[in-house]
Design a protein around this motif. Structure first.
Motif, PDB file in Angstrom:
ATOM      1  N   ASP A   1      -1.955   4.579  -1.884  1.00  0.00           N
ATOM      2  CA  ASP A   1      -0.750   3.850  -2.309  1.00  0.00           C
ATOM      3  C   ASP A   1      -0.753   2.484  -1.636  1.00  0.00           C
ATOM      4  O   ASP A   1      -1.672   2.127  -0.912  1.00  0.00           O
ATOM      5  CB  ASP A   1       0.501   4.639  -1.914  1.00  0.00           C
ATOM      6  CG  ASP A   1       1.693   4.343  -2.812  1.00  0.00           C
ATOM      7  OD1 ASP A   1       1.755   3.233  -3.379  1.00  0.00           O
ATOM      8  OD2 ASP A   1       2.581   5.208  -2.931  1.00  0.00           O
ATOM      9  N   LYS A   2       0.317   1.724  -1.852  1.00  0.00           N
ATOM     10  CA  LYS A   2       0.485   0.451  -1.159  1.00  0.00           C
ATOM     11  C   LYS A   2       0.731   0.724   0.320  1.00  0.00           C
ATOM     12  O   LYS A   2       1.477   1.632   0.683  1.00  0.00           O
ATOM     13  CB  LYS A   2       1.662  -0.326  -1.749  1.00  0.00           C
ATOM     14  CG  LYS A   2       1.478  -0.736  -3.187  1.00  0.00           C
ATOM     15  CD  LYS A   2       2.661  -1.567  -3.688  1.00  0.00           C
ATOM     16  CE  LYS A   2       2.448  -1.977  -5.136  1.00  0.00           C
ATOM     17  NZ  LYS A   2       3.526  -2.861  -5.632  1.00  0.00           N
ATOM     18  N   ILE A   3       0.133  -0.102   1.168  1.00  0.00           N
ATOM     19  CA  ILE A   3       0.184   0.170   2.605  1.00  0.00           C
ATOM     20  C   ILE A   3       1.599   0.101   3.151  1.00  0.00           C
ATOM     21  O   ILE A   3       1.948   0.799   4.106  1.00  0.00           O
ATOM     22  CB  ILE A   3      -0.758  -0.789   3.374  1.00  0.00           C
ATOM     23  CG1 ILE A   3      -1.073  -0.229   4.762  1.00  0.00           C
ATOM     24  CG2 ILE A   3      -0.168  -2.211   3.440  1.00  0.00           C
ATOM     25  CD1 ILE A   3      -2.243  -0.916   5.443  1.00  0.00           C
ATOM     26  N   ASN A   4       2.479  -0.711   2.528  1.00  0.00           N
ATOM     27  CA  ASN A   4       3.838  -0.804   3.046  1.00  0.00           C
ATOM     28  C   ASN A   4       4.668   0.437   2.729  1.00  0.00           C
ATOM     29  O   ASN A   4       5.734   0.648   3.319  1.00  0.00           O
ATOM     30  CB  ASN A   4       4.544  -2.065   2.525  1.00  0.00           C
ATOM     31  CG  ASN A   4       4.940  -1.964   1.067  1.00  0.00           C
ATOM     32  OD1 ASN A   4       4.211  -1.400   0.257  1.00  0.00           O
ATOM     33  ND2 ASN A   4       6.079  -2.526   0.717  1.00  0.00           N
ATOM     34  N   HIS A   5       4.176   1.307   1.834  1.00  0.00           N
ATOM     35  CA  HIS A   5       4.889   2.549   1.537  1.00  0.00           C
ATOM     36  C   HIS A   5       4.762   3.561   2.675  1.00  0.00           C
ATOM     37  O   HIS A   5       5.531   4.522   2.732  1.00  0.00           O
ATOM     38  CB  HIS A   5       4.375   3.155   0.236  1.00  0.00           C
ATOM     39  CG  HIS A   5       4.801   2.395  -0.982  1.00  0.00           C
ATOM     40  ND1 HIS A   5       4.596   2.864  -2.266  1.00  0.00           N
ATOM     41  CD2 HIS A   5       5.408   1.199  -1.124  1.00  0.00           C
ATOM     42  CE1 HIS A   5       5.061   1.987  -3.141  1.00  0.00           C
ATOM     43  NE2 HIS A   5       5.548   0.958  -2.457  1.00  0.00           N
ATOM     44  N   ALA A   6       3.782   3.356   3.554  1.00  0.00           N
ATOM     45  CA  ALA A   6       3.607   4.287   4.669  1.00  0.00           C
ATOM     46  C   ALA A   6       4.880   4.379   5.503  1.00  0.00           C
ATOM     47  O   ALA A   6       5.248   5.463   5.970  1.00  0.00           O
ATOM     48  CB  ALA A   6       2.434   3.845   5.551  1.00  0.00           C
TER      49      ALA A   6
END
Length: 306
Positions: A119-124
């Motif tokens: 996924d997009k890294i900022n979703h972590a």
């Protein structure tokens, strides 16, 4: 891998405030010292682990070990954890008196460690907070993260107002958040600074341009916060920091870093992760080529002496 030398010194908000203490003297400074210690006791939020799995031994600040710090600018609102709006990794080496700073684009496509998906890294951050963000960045760049500093960007305007506003140099005119920002020198209050730092779509550099504006605001806050005129308003500044910041750095850690690592800030090199945008199932991602990711990873590992 694109690099650009930076002559301007900038440090984290916490270290900027600590610097004020070290420049102050007398009973007034004694009072400020205890207020600052109490403030940063409130900001301390340890990680569940003792050290990174990427390290054999825990770093020792007294021995001037190279360290890494993940800066997270998060977009949190009431009853909503939000996402990490900005991610920057600092690799600080006091032995070479240098800092490497890697800006990680929020749309970077990578494995989210602990979630079992790409996924997009900022979703972590949305999935698992600071811990999952740290583990995901470590896995993506194959480097340890020793410390983190998380700042709530939604409430960051309070810190800007507490220091009496900030001055920035705007490279081009644009409108954002109901405000129009002309090219040239600007004086911004908290709400204006937040809108200024969030604009992305009108910037030809996209996320990299927004990260540059966020760095401008942080630098300006430190400059204002470290001025003598701000000493009379220090309690408002500390109250804003207590509400809007979390870190696993203790107050004593901050003192050690200010003492042993501050000279490294004079040699700061910015590194950008370059990739190509693509849509997968209708969702936009930034894909970083393996060669680019590996090159940045090796540079950071060398900087950290591992």
């Amino acid at each position: 891998m694109k690099k650009k030398s930076r002559k301007k010194k900038w440090l984290w908000i916490v270290l900027g405030i600590v610097a004020v203490l070290l420049l102050s003297t007398g009973a007034y400074a004694y009072s400020i010292y205890h207020s600052v210690r109490e403030t940063f006791n409130q900001t301390e939020e340890p990680l569940h682990r003792e050290k990174s799995s990427q390290r054999k031994e825990q770093v020792n600040l007294n021995q001037n070990d190279p360290i890494s710090i993940l800066l997270l600018g998060v977009d949190e609102r009431e009853k909503d954890r939000g996402r990490s709006d900005s991610m920057m990794l600092l690799a600080v080496n006091p032995k070479t008196n240098s800092v490497k700073m890697v800006s990680i684009p929020r749309d970077t496509r990578t494995e989210i460690v602990g979630k079992g998906k790409v996924d997009k890294i900022n979703h972590a951050y949305a999935f698992g907070g600071v811990e999952m963000s740290i583990e995901t960045v470590e896995n993506f760049l194959h480097v340890p993260i020793d410390y983190y500093v998380k700042v709530n960007m939604e409430s960051f305007k309070d810190i800007v107002d507490a220091v009496g506003g900030v001055h920035v140099q705007n490279p081009f005119s644009f409108s954002s958040g109901g405000y129009t920002f002309k090219k040239g020198e600007l004086d911004l209050d908290g709400n204006e600074a937040l809108a200024y730092s969030r604009m992305r779509k009108q910037d030809p550099r996209g996320d990299f341009g927004r990260q540059e504006r966020q760095r401008q605001i942080i630098q300006a806050v430190i400059k204002e916060g470290a001025s003598l005129s701000s000493l009379t308003n220090y309690q408002d500044i500390l109250d804003s920091i207590a509400k809007n910041m979390k870190t696993n750095l203790t107050f004593d850690d901050m003192i050690r870093i200010q003492k042993n690592y501050k000279n490294a800030s004079g040699n700061l090199q910015q590194v950008e992760l370059n990739g190509a945008g693509e849509k997968i199932n209708g969702i936009y991602y930034l894909s970083i080529p393996e060669k680019e990711r590996s090159s940045v990873s090796q540079m950071l590992r060398k900087q950290l002496g591992i």
